[in-house]
Write an enzyme that holds these catalytic residues in place. Structure first.
Site, PDB file in Angstrom:
ATOM      1  N   HIS A 184     -10.269   2.438  -0.755  1.00 57.17           N
ATOM      2  CA  HIS A 184     -10.508   2.002   0.622  1.00 57.17           C
ATOM      3  C   HIS A 184     -11.297   0.702   0.569  1.00 57.17           C
ATOM      4  O   HIS A 184     -12.337   0.553   1.205  1.00 57.17           O
ATOM      5  CB  HIS A 184     -11.231   3.083   1.425  1.00 57.17           C
ATOM      6  CG  HIS A 184     -10.473   3.507   2.641  1.00 57.17           C
ATOM      7  ND1 HIS A 184     -11.038   3.707   3.869  1.00 57.17           N
ATOM      8  CD2 HIS A 184      -9.143   3.736   2.833  1.00 57.17           C
ATOM      9  CE1 HIS A 184     -10.121   4.061   4.749  1.00 57.17           C
ATOM     10  NE2 HIS A 184      -8.963   4.084   4.135  1.00 57.17           N
TER      11      HIS A 184
ATOM     12  N   HIS B 285       0.816  -1.208   0.000  1.00 60.49           N
ATOM     13  CA  HIS B 285       0.000   0.000   0.000  1.00 60.49           C
ATOM     14  C   HIS B 285       0.854   1.264   0.000  1.00 60.49           C
ATOM     15  O   HIS B 285       0.496   2.266  -0.624  1.00 60.49           O
ATOM     16  CB  HIS B 285      -0.923  -0.012   1.224  1.00 60.49           C
ATOM     17  CG  HIS B 285      -2.004   1.012   1.180  1.00 60.49           C
ATOM     18  ND1 HIS B 285      -3.109   0.887   0.357  1.00 60.49           N
ATOM     19  CD2 HIS B 285      -2.175   2.185   1.847  1.00 60.49           C
ATOM     20  CE1 HIS B 285      -3.900   1.932   0.522  1.00 60.49           C
ATOM     21  NE2 HIS B 285      -3.357   2.733   1.420  1.00 60.49           N
TER      22      HIS B 285
END
Length: 728
Positions: free
Chosen positions: A100, A54
């Site tokens: 998300h 990420h």
């Protein structure tokens, strides 16, 4: 002195505790080499989040380097909180998209809400005032209760945060496909406006300059959120609910206003949002970009409760927080500002000239790491890919019932009206929204000018799975067409790459081929990539989502006056621009009839996209057209039906196609509606019918489709409502 009970460096190594944090044996060994010793618990936690997929893009970085990132209008490209593009008159547009996905799968309301909050802070950290929100959402089929629950929660979270913070949601997309069962995609985009001289960077420099923390007090929420976002979802994922952050839009609003005031202070050196990896990423990245060191005194960090350890402070992803570096001696000016906005703030450290990332708590050292290796030396993996193998399939489309098929496609939630969701979003706050959600792109006036910003957020999945290289080109071109459809000049783009586990050869190849196609399209369409995000490991119990690149693109409208009359009227002529081929592989028709994706050689002509797009855009600006829509999912038949349903009026059209070809998804096509008395000179344009008739009628080479407008409109508008009326 407070003592924190944590594993020792030896215990971390012997029990391989670093693996639970997402680090491999080789990565742990690299950390040891960098430090010249075994890392302690706080240090290995810091490396684990900074080297997560990420934060480090360790599987995707080589592919991202293909993207064109510069252009005559690009003021700031990838590497900062968001991209910045010139729009003239000393103004710029600032924008970015973020994912998300994993948090929304576990806690849909908070996952979506904090996705909105995080992307807003990215824009604000550059110094821009947000003017638009967009979202791209994907779920499993809406017939399943679990998918209804996720959809309901995500939409409520987006509306709950966005409405409170006062930013209109102007565009987006929502799709439903079984491939997203258990792993929804929630991608949020924000667009802001800034003056050139107010652009900020996330940098820490100037020895002795203080580091200021502002925002919510740090809690234990979101610890290892970046690591959680870098692994597959499984039955154990529910236990990681604490990794989902909790948003507070009211504090978010105050933080936004305080930050926008702070950037007017000349003593501000640098600012960055505390997003993924929280205080760790913001402070270490600012030091790296400033070529400096940083020393944080963690006992000074505002905390929600007693006993929070340095490890927890550094890895927490508590929301609504910013980190600033200011000139020495001016810190009280900033603290007074934040106090005025009733925000917690504190000086928690200072910039050093040591090139070290040092963390202490009441004088005890909890981390001492060289800045550059932490930020810049994450491992990069180049793997062996393998193209997916498809069985040869020749589906028979010769005997479809066109009328029945049209109604089924029109009322599928993917192609039906999304008003169930959009009605929960504030679309007009700020009073500058010109075109609201539901059409090709959202359009927002730039306050105090005649200019407007058009924005769209579009993804592609089935075609990327079908043919990753061509599918990559298609998703960029789709966004381009949507901006053309409102008369804007496409400027630049941001991307969110949603894929499965890149360690699997077929998925790695999908990522490689699709990004190559995207890069080619960006160059051909002159839309450089100025920001972006990568979300990998989107798998549930080993089953990957479709490869789903999502493109956010912004366009400039120099003078909004033409939009006043940009609407169709009864008697206007409908033109089809393009050509229809039997392109069914990857289409919604194929999904409806056969529930699979058959490989085809579907392709896109980028040179033609530019020529056709420019011609249509000029016709809009010249006031010759009343409405334009790019033909997409469901083909020309569904697009004409959507136009009729949106305006709740009939239309008649005759097309030189078979019944099945009404639903072919040949690339590069448009429907344009010309105003009465206006001459059209667009290559490939053919008059096919009239807008504003009593009934909806399509004629093909095989027959005729005739539908009652009210029935058709109710089916289109009510499809999602019907799915969501049951208790979820």
């Amino acid at each position: 002195m407070v003592k924190f009970l944590e594993p020792t460096a030896n215990e971390i190594k012997e029990n391989k505790l670093y693996q639970d944090m997402g680090l491999s044996d080789k990565e742990y060994d690299k950390v040891v080499d960098i430090l010249g010793r075994m890392p302690n618990y706080t240090e290995i936690g810091i490396f684990s989040v900074m080297w997560s997929e990420h934060c480090s893009y360790k599987h995707s970085k080589p592919f991202l380097k293909q993207f064109p990132t510069t252009g005559e209008r690009v003021l700031m490209g990838p590497g900062e909180g968001a991209g910045v593009v010139d729009i003239g008159d000393n103004q710029a547009v600032v924008f970015k998209v973020e994912s998300h996905n994993h948090p929304s799968a576990i806690e849909p309301y908070q996952g979506a809400a904090t996705g909105v909050g995080g992307i807003v802070r990215d824009i604000v950290s550059i110094g821009a005032r947000p003017i638009q929100l967009l979202n791209s959402l994907r779920f499993g089929e809406l017939t399943e209760k679990q998918n209804q629950r996720l959809f309901k929660g995500v939409v409520a979270g987006i509306g709950g945060y966005g409405n409170c913070i006062g930013i209109p949601t102007v565009a987006g997309e929502i799709e439903f496909d079984r491939q997203y069962e258990g792993n929804p995609l929630v991608n949020a985009m924000c667009v802001g406006i800034i003056d050139h001289d107010k652009i900020q960077k996330g940098t820490a420099k100037g020895e002795g300059n203080p580091v200021i923390y502002v925002g919510l007090k740090t809690g234990r929420d979101g610890i290892h959120g970046a690591t959680f976002a870098s692994e597959e979802l499984s039955e154990e994922s529910e236990s990681k609910r604490p990794s989902v952050q909790i948003g507070d839009p009211f504090v978010g609003k105050k933080l936004m206003e305080a930050t926008l005031k702070a950037i007017t202070f000349p003593e501000l050196v640098g600012i960055q949002d505390m997003g993924a990896a929280g205080l760790t990423s913001s402070s270490s990245e600012m030091a790296a970009k400033g070529g400096s060191g940083i020393h944080l005194e963690l006992e000074k960090v505002p905390t929600r409760e007693a006993g929070i350890s340095p490890y927890e402070m550094m890895l927490s992803e508590t929301q609504e927080r910013m980190l600033l570096v200011v000139e020495k001696g001016t810190e009280q000016k900033f603290l007074d500002l934040f106090d005025h906005y009733e925000l917690d703030s504190a000086v928690i450290g200072q910039v050093t000239d040591t090139d070290r990332f040092v963390l202490t708590y009441e004088g005890e050292v909890f981390a001492d790491i060289p800045v550059q290796p932490l930020s810049d030396e994450a491992p990069v993996y180049i793997l062996e890919g393998r193209a997916a193998q498809f069985d040869a399939v020749n589906h028979d489309y010769s005997n479809i019932d066109a009328q029945d098929t049209l109604m089924k496609l029109l009322s599928h939630p993917t192609m039906a009206s999304k008003n169930w969701a959009y009605s929960q979003y504030d679309q007009q706050v700020g009073a500058n929204t010109i075109i609201k959600p539901g059409l090709s792109a959202g359009v927002t006036r730039v306050e105090g000018t005649k200019k407007a910003i058009a924005a769209t957020l579009d993804g592609e999945a089935r075609y990327v799975f079908n043919n990753p290289y061509e599918g990559g080109k298609m998703v960029v071109a789709e966004a381009y067409r949507n901006l053309i459809s409102v008369g804007s000049l496409p400027l630049a783009m941001t991307d969110c790459l949603n894929y499965g586990n890149p360690e699997k050869p077929e998925i790695y190849q999908q990522l490689a081929d699709s990004t190559r196609g995207m890069a080619e399209a960006c160059g051909a369409l002159n839309t450089p990539v100025v920001s972006g995000n990568v979300s990998l490991y989107n798998e549930t119990k080993g089953d990957a989502i479709f490869p789903t690149p999502v493109v956010g693109m912004v366009g400039l409208i120099e003078d909004v006056d033409y939009l006043v009359d940009f609407k169709p009227s009864k008697g206007d002529t409908i033109y089809f621009v393009g050509e229809v081929k039997p392109d069914f592989g990857g289409s919604q028709l194929e999904k409806l009839l056969f529930n699979e994706v058959a490989h085809t050689d579907v392709a896109i002509d980028l040179e033609q996209e530019v020529a056709r797009g420019e011609a249509i855009r000029q016709h809009i600006i010249d006031g010759k057209l009343g409405h334009v829509q790019a033909v997409g999912k469901g083909g020309v038949g569904v697009k004409l039906a959507q136009i009729a349903a949106y305006f709740n009026t009939g239309l008649e059209a005759q097309l030189d196609v078979s019944d099945a070809e009404l639903f072919a998804e040949t690339q590069g096509n448009y429907i344009v509606i010309a105003k009465q008395g206006k001459e059209i000179d667009i290559d490939g344009a053919e008059a096919i019918g009239t807008f504003g008739t009593e009934s909806f009628k399509l004629s093909t080479n095989q027959g005729e489709v005739t539908l009652d407008v009210n029935r058709m409109t109710e089916a289109w508008k009510g499809a999602i409502h019907a799915c969501m009326t049951s208790e979820v």
